[in-house]
Design a protein around this motif. Structure first.
Motif, mmCIF file in Angstrom:
data_model
loop_
_atom_site.group_PDB
_atom_site.id
_atom_site.type_symbol
_atom_site.label_atom_id
_atom_site.label_comp_id
_atom_site.label_asym_id
_atom_site.label_seq_id
_atom_site.Cartn_x
_atom_site.Cartn_y
_atom_site.Cartn_z
ATOM 1 N N THR A 235 4.999 -1.031 -20.171
ATOM 2 C CA THR A 235 4.338 -1.505 -18.956
ATOM 3 C C THR A 235 4.701 -0.578 -17.796
ATOM 4 O OG1 THR A 235 6.144 -3.014 -18.453
ATOM 5 C CG2 THR A 235 4.327 -3.881 -19.781
ATOM 6 N N LEU A 236 3.930 -0.682 -16.713
ATOM 7 C CA LEU A 236 4.176 0.216 -15.576
ATOM 8 C C LEU A 236 3.968 -0.512 -14.262
ATOM 9 C CD1 LEU A 236 3.259 3.903 -15.161
ATOM 10 C CD2 LEU A 236 2.552 2.331 -13.374
ATOM 11 N N ARG A 237 4.974 -0.413 -13.398
ATOM 12 C CA ARG A 237 4.868 -0.869 -12.013
ATOM 13 C C ARG A 237 4.756 0.355 -11.112
ATOM 14 N NH1 ARG A 237 5.794 -6.153 -11.024
ATOM 15 N NH2 ARG A 237 6.779 -7.375 -12.692
ATOM 16 N N LEU A 238 3.794 0.340 -10.239
ATOM 17 C CA LEU A 238 3.585 1.448 -9.308
ATOM 18 C C LEU A 238 3.717 0.945 -7.881
ATOM 19 C CD1 LEU A 238 2.672 4.284 -8.421
ATOM 20 C CD2 LEU A 238 0.304 3.510 -8.721
ATOM 21 N N THR A 239 4.551 1.610 -7.106
ATOM 22 C CA THR A 239 4.675 1.372 -5.668
ATOM 23 C C THR A 239 4.449 2.719 -4.990
ATOM 24 O OG1 THR A 239 6.322 -0.362 -6.068
ATOM 25 C CG2 THR A 239 6.152 0.515 -3.828
ATOM 26 N N ALA A 240 3.391 2.810 -4.201
ATOM 27 C CA ALA A 240 3.006 4.098 -3.618
ATOM 28 C C ALA A 240 2.798 3.955 -2.119
ATOM 29 C CB ALA A 240 1.743 4.630 -4.278
ATOM 30 N N THR A 241 3.449 4.827 -1.355
ATOM 31 C CA THR A 241 3.368 4.810 0.109
ATOM 32 C C THR A 241 2.594 6.033 0.590
ATOM 33 O OG1 THR A 241 5.461 3.619 0.279
ATOM 34 C CG2 THR A 241 4.686 4.776 2.246
ATOM 35 N N VAL A 242 1.584 5.784 1.413
ATOM 36 C CA VAL A 242 0.725 6.844 1.953
ATOM 37 C C VAL A 242 0.474 6.562 3.431
ATOM 38 C CG1 VAL A 242 -0.407 7.329 -0.250
ATOM 39 C CG2 VAL A 242 -1.348 5.561 1.268
ATOM 40 N N PRO A 243 -0.031 7.540 4.193
ATOM 41 C CA PRO A 243 -0.372 7.258 5.584
ATOM 42 C C PRO A 243 -1.428 6.162 5.684
ATOM 43 C CG PRO A 243 -0.309 9.616 5.204
ATOM 44 C CD PRO A 243 -0.225 8.966 3.857
ATOM 45 N N THR A 244 -1.295 5.316 6.674
ATOM 46 C CA THR A 244 -2.277 4.247 6.877
ATOM 47 C C THR A 244 -3.667 4.859 7.068
ATOM 48 O OG1 THR A 244 -0.610 2.796 7.822
ATOM 49 C CG2 THR A 244 -2.915 2.328 8.376
ATOM 50 N N GLY A 245 -4.641 4.270 6.381
ATOM 51 C CA GLY A 245 -5.999 4.807 6.356
ATOM 52 C C GLY A 245 -6.371 5.349 4.994
ATOM 53 N N TRP A 246 -5.348 5.639 4.188
ATOM 54 C CA TRP A 246 -5.554 6.065 2.809
ATOM 55 C C TRP A 246 -5.311 4.890 1.866
ATOM 56 C CZ3 TRP A 246 -7.037 11.099 1.511
ATOM 57 C CH2 TRP A 246 -7.077 11.992 2.589
ATOM 58 N N THR A 247 -5.864 4.964 0.667
ATOM 59 C CA THR A 247 -5.754 3.885 -0.311
ATOM 60 C C THR A 247 -5.236 4.444 -1.623
ATOM 61 O OG1 THR A 247 -7.620 2.721 0.679
ATOM 62 C CG2 THR A 247 -7.021 2.071 -1.549
ATOM 63 N N VAL A 248 -4.414 3.663 -2.306
ATOM 64 C CA VAL A 248 -3.900 4.029 -3.622
ATOM 65 C C VAL A 248 -4.443 3.046 -4.657
ATOM 66 C CG1 VAL A 248 -1.853 4.356 -5.053
ATOM 67 C CG2 VAL A 248 -1.792 4.984 -2.631
ATOM 68 N N VAL A 249 -4.943 3.572 -5.759
ATOM 69 C CA VAL A 249 -5.437 2.752 -6.861
ATOM 70 C C VAL A 249 -4.702 3.158 -8.128
ATOM 71 C CG1 VAL A 249 -7.462 2.055 -8.203
ATOM 72 C CG2 VAL A 249 -7.695 2.567 -5.764
ATOM 73 N N GLY A 250 -4.312 2.172 -8.923
ATOM 74 C CA GLY A 250 -3.604 2.440 -10.173
ATOM 75 C C GLY A 250 -4.129 1.584 -11.296
ATOM 76 N N ASN A 251 -3.347 1.510 -12.369
ATOM 77 C CA ASN A 251 -3.693 0.678 -13.518
ATOM 78 C C ASN A 251 -3.359 -0.776 -13.248
ATOM 79 O OD1 ASN A 251 -2.221 3.390 -14.617
ATOM 80 N ND2 ASN A 251 -4.041 2.971 -15.842
ATOM 81 N N GLY A 252 -4.055 -1.664 -13.934
ATOM 82 C CA GLY A 252 -3.710 -3.072 -13.907
ATOM 83 C C GLY A 252 -4.188 -3.803 -12.670
ATOM 84 N N ARG A 253 -3.378 -4.760 -12.237
ATOM 85 C CA ARG A 253 -3.735 -5.600 -11.093
ATOM 86 C C ARG A 253 -2.983 -5.178 -9.835
ATOM 87 N NH1 ARG A 253 -5.149 -11.845 -12.113
ATOM 88 N NH2 ARG A 253 -6.208 -11.709 -14.129
ATOM 89 N N PRO A 254 -3.598 -5.358 -8.679
ATOM 90 C CA PRO A 254 -2.910 -5.012 -7.435
ATOM 91 C C PRO A 254 -1.898 -6.077 -7.052
ATOM 92 C CG PRO A 254 -5.085 -5.887 -6.951
ATOM 93 C CD PRO A 254 -4.994 -5.801 -8.447
ATOM 94 N N GLY A 255 -0.849 -5.633 -6.363
ATOM 95 C CA GLY A 255 0.108 -6.553 -5.779
ATOM 96 C C GLY A 255 -0.022 -6.552 -4.275
ATOM 97 N N ALA A 256 1.055 -6.882 -3.588
ATOM 98 C CA ALA A 256 1.030 -6.962 -2.129
ATOM 99 C C ALA A 256 0.881 -5.572 -1.517
ATOM 100 C CB ALA A 256 2.306 -7.617 -1.627
#
Length: 479
Positions: free
Chosen positions: A175-196
């Protein structure tokens, strides 16, 4: 047409620097290096099984040559370990801990081996967590910078190690948990379901969780100024579609996706994941695959339509739910995904015997190159050869006509049940369909799967396909 993808062997060593806080040592080649794949012997590692990746990254599109990473790999030792390997390409590794204690030593070997000696040996069956902090320019072949500075990771057979340390072989799913920080205005998309999603001082942090085991090459991260649109499958499973600026947003195709998945479920069994959707990227430099079956959310280039949806979502069963044992088994993914496109046409009344199978024979009868590649174990560098799509889909249609629809589709569903979220090999598939059908298929598979010339007539025209056999040897009947 088959889905387009990039795949390369790793041949060039990457020179990296480890920060002074990590003790450098010169170590001999480790017995735990490589998962014994005959095509990519340095990929993956023995000695442990990963259960989960917890990947934290920070990325600023204004500085596309820099990624900050902090990944924890949770695993179980399958033998006593004084040392173990992870796969990671490039980056400056600044610290490595095992169960919270700094590693006794860390070194680099070859193009992508990170060799870790824990402060205390690990005993068999021990659960452990190795935390790796790293930064620098992503250099792996799966990392693609988008036109506006965003980024996407996708590629086969390698991509994960371009952004996090991993046991990079399909046989070790996690399984994989992804936490990604980017400048506000950009969006991160990964596998599975989104969290907070949280915002703090000009940055936004996105969280995603794939809760079903996943082969590393199926993991993805996409960073862009996405337009995100949501819907649901017929059973309520969330569908999340993300579009880069300039990508084609077609509501008709969006509405078709749940129907595609429902259709595939009718042939293969229940949809195996807790989310679905698409990542549609735009990139003018031509890098990256046009489409790839990244788990639960395939990646497409510029847009998606019915046949691309069918192919990449068929992989959610064949390749993702049930993954290869090693890279000799590519037919278990590509042959089935391409044949699924033919099944999609058939549902609307297309005669596959005439309009698919006969047509393919007429085009390939006099072309020895069409037949020369084996479908199982085609050879290193040919693990995703075009033959798996073309000859492979024909083989499956001939197999279906040999055993009948009940045995054929019954086998496909049983295959998904028996190997759910795991790995299997092509020889195992041959054994299963022989068991389900009650037929000796040794000659069929020798001709179609291991053969390098057109199969003899008994296997080329089985069942109802016998009506296509021209008695005078006209095109459509290889001589």
């Amino acid at each position: 047409m088959p889905a387009c993808r990039k795949h390369h062997s790793r041949t060039t060593a990457v020179v990296t620097t480890l920060a002074a806080s990590v003790v450098l040592t010169t170590l001999p080649a480790s017995a735990t290096s490589g998962a014994a794949d005959p095509y990519y012997p340095d990929d993956g590692n023995s000695g442990y099984d990963v259960t989960q990746y917890d990947v934290h990254v920070t990325y600023d599109p204004a500085h596309p040559r820099h990624l900050e990473g902090d990944t924890t790999v949770e695993a179980v030792a399958t033998q006593d370990l004084t040392q173990f390997h992870l796969d990671l390409e490039g980056f400056e590794v600044t610290s490595v801990t095992v169960d919270g204690t700094p590693a006794a030593s860390v070194s680099r070997e070859g193009a992508h081996e990170l060799v870790v000696t824990p402060a205390r040996p690990l005993t068999r069956n021990a659960h452990f967590a190795v935390r790796v902090r790293y930064s620098g320019e992503p250099v792996g072949e799966g990392w693609h910078t988008l036109a506006d500075g965003g980024a996407n990771v996708s590629g086969e057979p390698h991509s994960a190690t371009a952004w996090y340390p991993a046991d990079d072989h399909p046989s070790d799913k996690a399984t994989l948990r992804l936490t990604a920080t980017v400048p506000t205005g950009w969006t991160v998309v990964g596998n599975g379901r989104p969290g907070a999603t949280t915002t703090d001082q000009g940055t936004t942090t996105f969280r995603w969780y794939e809760d079903r085991p996943m082969a590393t090459y199926l993991s993805t991260i996409a960073i862009d100024k996405f337009t995100v649109r949501t819907s649901a499958l017929s059973d309520g499973t969330p569908v999340i579609n993300a579009y880069s600026p300039g990508a084609t947003i077609d509501p008709k195709n969006e509405a078709l996706l749940p129907k595609v998945i429902d259709f595939l479920a009718s042939k293969f069994g229940p949809y195996p994941f807790s989310s679905a959707g698409a990542i549609v990227i735009t990139n003018d430099d031509g890098s990256g695959p046009f489409s790839l079956e990244t788990q639960s959310r395939p990646t497409y280039h510029w847009g998606f339509f019915d046949t691309s949806m069918v192919h990449e979502n068929a992989h959610q069963w064949f390749g993702n739910n049930v993954s290869f044992s090693d890279w000799r088994d590519g037919c278990l993914a590509e042959c089935f995904a391409q044949y699924a496109v033919q099944l999609w046409y058939e549902k609307d009344g297309d005669d596959l015997d005439q309009n698919f199978y006969r047509s393919m024979l007429e085009e390939s009868a006099a072309d020895p190159d069409f037949w020369k590649t084996k479908l199982y174990d085609p050879g290193q560098g040919r693990e995703l050869d075009n033959a798996l799509y073309s000859k492979g889909s024909m083989m499956l249609h001939a197999l279906r006509r040999t055993v009948g629809d009940d045995a054929f589709f019954g086998t496909l569903k049983r295959w998904q049940r028996e190997h759910r979220y795991g790995n299997a090999s092509w020889p195992q598939f041959e054994a299963l369909i022989e068991k389900v059908s009650g037929k000796d298929l040794t000659g069929f598979f020798a001709a179609w799967v291991q053969g390098t010339t057109a199969p003899e007539k008994a296997y080329l025209y089985p069942g109802s396909l016998g009506a296509l056999d021209p008695a005078d040897g006209t095109p459509g009947s290889p001589r």
